[in-house]
Motif scaffolding. Sequence first.
Motif, mmCIF file in Angstrom:
data_model
loop_
_atom_site.group_PDB
_atom_site.id
_atom_site.type_symbol
_atom_site.label_atom_id
_atom_site.label_comp_id
_atom_site.label_asym_id
_atom_site.label_seq_id
_atom_site.Cartn_x
_atom_site.Cartn_y
_atom_site.Cartn_z
ATOM 1 N N TYR A 33 0.832 -1.207 0.000
ATOM 2 C CA TYR A 33 0.000 0.000 0.000
ATOM 3 C C TYR A 33 0.865 1.254 0.000
ATOM 4 N N ASN A 34 1.895 1.249 0.848
ATOM 5 C CA ASN A 34 2.749 2.427 1.022
ATOM 6 C C ASN A 34 3.468 2.811 -0.270
ATOM 7 N N PHE A 35 3.871 1.819 -1.065
ATOM 8 C CA PHE A 35 4.651 2.110 -2.267
ATOM 9 C C PHE A 35 3.850 2.005 -3.563
ATOM 10 N N SER A 36 2.605 1.567 -3.468
ATOM 11 C CA SER A 36 1.793 1.446 -4.681
ATOM 12 C C SER A 36 0.616 2.413 -4.722
ATOM 13 N N ILE A 37 0.076 2.767 -3.552
ATOM 14 C CA ILE A 37 -1.131 3.598 -3.508
ATOM 15 C C ILE A 37 -0.854 4.955 -2.876
ATOM 16 N N LEU A 38 -0.404 4.981 -1.632
ATOM 17 C CA LEU A 38 -0.162 6.243 -0.938
ATOM 18 C C LEU A 38 0.752 5.991 0.253
ATOM 19 N N PRO A 39 1.804 6.799 0.419
ATOM 20 C CA PRO A 39 2.645 6.665 1.614
ATOM 21 C C PRO A 39 1.812 6.810 2.882
ATOM 22 N N LEU A 40 1.960 5.882 3.794
ATOM 23 C CA LEU A 40 1.101 5.842 4.972
ATOM 24 C C LEU A 40 1.234 7.098 5.836
ATOM 25 N N ARG A 41 2.432 7.645 5.912
ATOM 26 C CA ARG A 41 2.623 8.803 6.783
ATOM 27 C C ARG A 41 1.891 10.038 6.265
ATOM 28 N N THR A 42 1.479 10.004 5.001
ATOM 29 C CA THR A 42 0.746 11.125 4.431
ATOM 30 C C THR A 42 -0.567 11.374 5.166
ATOM 31 N N TYR A 43 -1.139 10.327 5.732
ATOM 32 C CA TYR A 43 -2.394 10.483 6.461
ATOM 33 C C TYR A 43 -2.218 11.304 7.738
ATOM 34 N N PHE A 44 -0.995 11.392 8.249
ATOM 35 C CA PHE A 44 -0.765 12.051 9.532
ATOM 36 C C PHE A 44 0.023 13.357 9.402
ATOM 37 N N SER A 45 0.910 13.415 8.396
ATOM 38 C CA SER A 45 1.697 14.632 8.184
ATOM 39 C C SER A 45 2.078 14.670 6.705
ATOM 40 N N SER A 46 3.325 14.930 6.429
ATOM 41 C CA SER A 46 3.793 14.864 5.040
ATOM 42 C C SER A 46 4.392 13.493 4.781
ATOM 43 N N ALA A 47 4.418 13.099 3.511
ATOM 44 C CA ALA A 47 4.967 11.800 3.154
ATOM 45 C C ALA A 47 6.455 11.757 3.469
ATOM 46 N N ASP A 48 6.921 10.606 3.980
ATOM 47 C CA ASP A 48 8.351 10.474 4.229
ATOM 48 C C ASP A 48 9.091 10.391 2.900
ATOM 49 N N TYR A 49 10.305 10.874 2.895
ATOM 50 C CA TYR A 49 11.071 10.981 1.656
ATOM 51 C C TYR A 49 11.284 9.625 1.008
ATOM 52 N N PHE A 50 11.608 8.611 1.818
ATOM 53 C CA PHE A 50 11.902 7.296 1.254
ATOM 54 C C PHE A 50 10.710 6.753 0.467
ATOM 55 N N SER A 51 9.496 7.021 0.932
ATOM 56 C CA SER A 51 8.297 6.555 0.231
ATOM 57 C C SER A 51 7.914 7.496 -0.908
ATOM 58 N N ALA A 52 7.973 8.810 -0.643
ATOM 59 C CA ALA A 52 7.523 9.796 -1.627
ATOM 60 C C ALA A 52 8.322 9.720 -2.918
ATOM 61 N N ARG A 53 9.595 9.389 -2.823
ATOM 62 C CA ARG A 53 10.441 9.386 -4.017
ATOM 63 C C ARG A 53 10.101 8.263 -4.991
ATOM 64 N N ALA A 54 9.179 7.364 -4.618
ATOM 65 C CA ALA A 54 8.774 6.293 -5.518
ATOM 66 C C ALA A 54 7.568 6.680 -6.375
ATOM 67 N N PHE A 55 6.982 7.849 -6.128
ATOM 68 C CA PHE A 55 5.723 8.217 -6.785
ATOM 69 C C PHE A 55 5.919 9.291 -7.856
ATOM 70 N N GLY A 56 5.050 9.231 -8.864
ATOM 71 C CA GLY A 56 4.863 10.328 -9.792
ATOM 72 C C GLY A 56 5.906 10.491 -10.876
ATOM 73 N N TRP A 57 6.598 9.427 -11.221
ATOM 74 C CA TRP A 57 7.661 9.601 -12.209
ATOM 75 C C TRP A 57 7.142 9.684 -13.634
#
Length: 494
Positions: A358-382
Amino acid sequence: MNTARHVKQNSNVLLLKSPFWIAAGIGIAILVSLRMWFWTSGTILPDEAYYWMWSQHPAISYYDHPPLNAWSLWLSSKLFGWNIFGLRIVPVLTFFADLWVLWLITKLISDQPKSDFIVTAILFLSTPIFLTMSMLALPDHLLILCLLLSLYFFIKFFNTPETFRRWSPLYLACIFLGFATLAKYNAVLLGVGVFAFALYNQQTRAIFKHWQSYAAFALFLLVLSPEIYWNISTKASSVTFILQDRHAGLPTDNNLDGVKGFAGGMIAFLSPFLIWPLIKTLFKSSERNNNHLPLGRAIFWASTLVFLGLSFTTDIMFHWNLVAYVGILPFLGLFFRANWLLLAHMLFGIIVAGLIAYNFSILPLRTYFSSADYFSARAFGWDETAQKTEQLRDEFNVDFVAGTHYTISAPLGFAMQDADVTDLGPQRSQYQFWFEPAEHIGQNALVVTDHANALPIELEQRFNSVEQIDVLEIKRSGYLVEKRHFYLALGFKG
């Protein structure tokens, strides 16, 4: 036969009976489905893209790691093209090969191979360290397979009564150990464990009197010769990176936090439910089979003690001790006695696998609480980033495209299907071996950054002028995941 002993010897046969088997079957189906979901999703990790870029620049070896993963991806790219399938098909194949080799090992070490293999397969599928490292196009999936093959042939060699008259298993063990080391350097710790086992055991110590053992070691060095040559020709650049450069800026003494991190990482990525069976495997005698267990224990301790010692001086990543876990894995099934414990371990693995997918395919889990963590966010939107990059590249007619870190340049290049996208960031990477500054003097570039890798002053100084021209927001499910910034850099100075 004594009835109590008979029941004890066949305790794992109980694992095959329902309702355990029904629950285990459901768990296996879920784990395989989650793995397939991740394999086929459009999201890739930047490190996977980085190794793909290596494969598009064929070489005898590379700066960060040995070359085996890049070689396999090069072949895959030629057979299947530049796409997710071409990237992920190799770990899919090695995953099934891992299970096959585990079956071969189980037949060697167990008097109940079918039931023990089921336990071992469940452990391999559900233990977080194995489920993460075996499903990504990183060097670790090849490391696991080659280590298992090497372990199989070492066991086969020491298992043969006429050990010192049949040397072919030892030759094959050293050859596969060489290939494992061509995947990652830490593979040599399996060899250290085998050496310690052979030296400690009075019966096997005689191996050092035979020239064939040194011939086997020569085969290991022969397989490893591309990496040896690379380090000689580049002044030990890879060895220097592994032992020194990657630890720059980390604590160098009295690093108790490093020890805590190492121990915590072991618990988290093995699972709390595996710790007690692991302790029994390492310290308790097995009534069923004592012949091969010391070898697995020696491998485990050789790797674990090395990284435990290093954890006092630097931070240890959870997967660096993978050799220890591969070495002990086939023996863990001999010490699992409680069905509930194995099911609890499997449930833990399912939860971890689901969260990762879920974290790497749909949405970084930490996004629900604050901003997405860098390690997860860098896998999205290329894909969006690639489209924006191509648009700006054509609009401003730039000569080349660059990122400020390999975790930007690699996934951007993969999405654009352009192996010439480079990295101009200050941190050294393989890109510095490909990019020739003298060939780009006076050229204009489009530079891409993200929130964690802002435009470095060192990069600005390499151009006559640098101006931000656009910002792209990467959103998923209405949440902001990442921002990517685009700069027009004019007049490259070298």
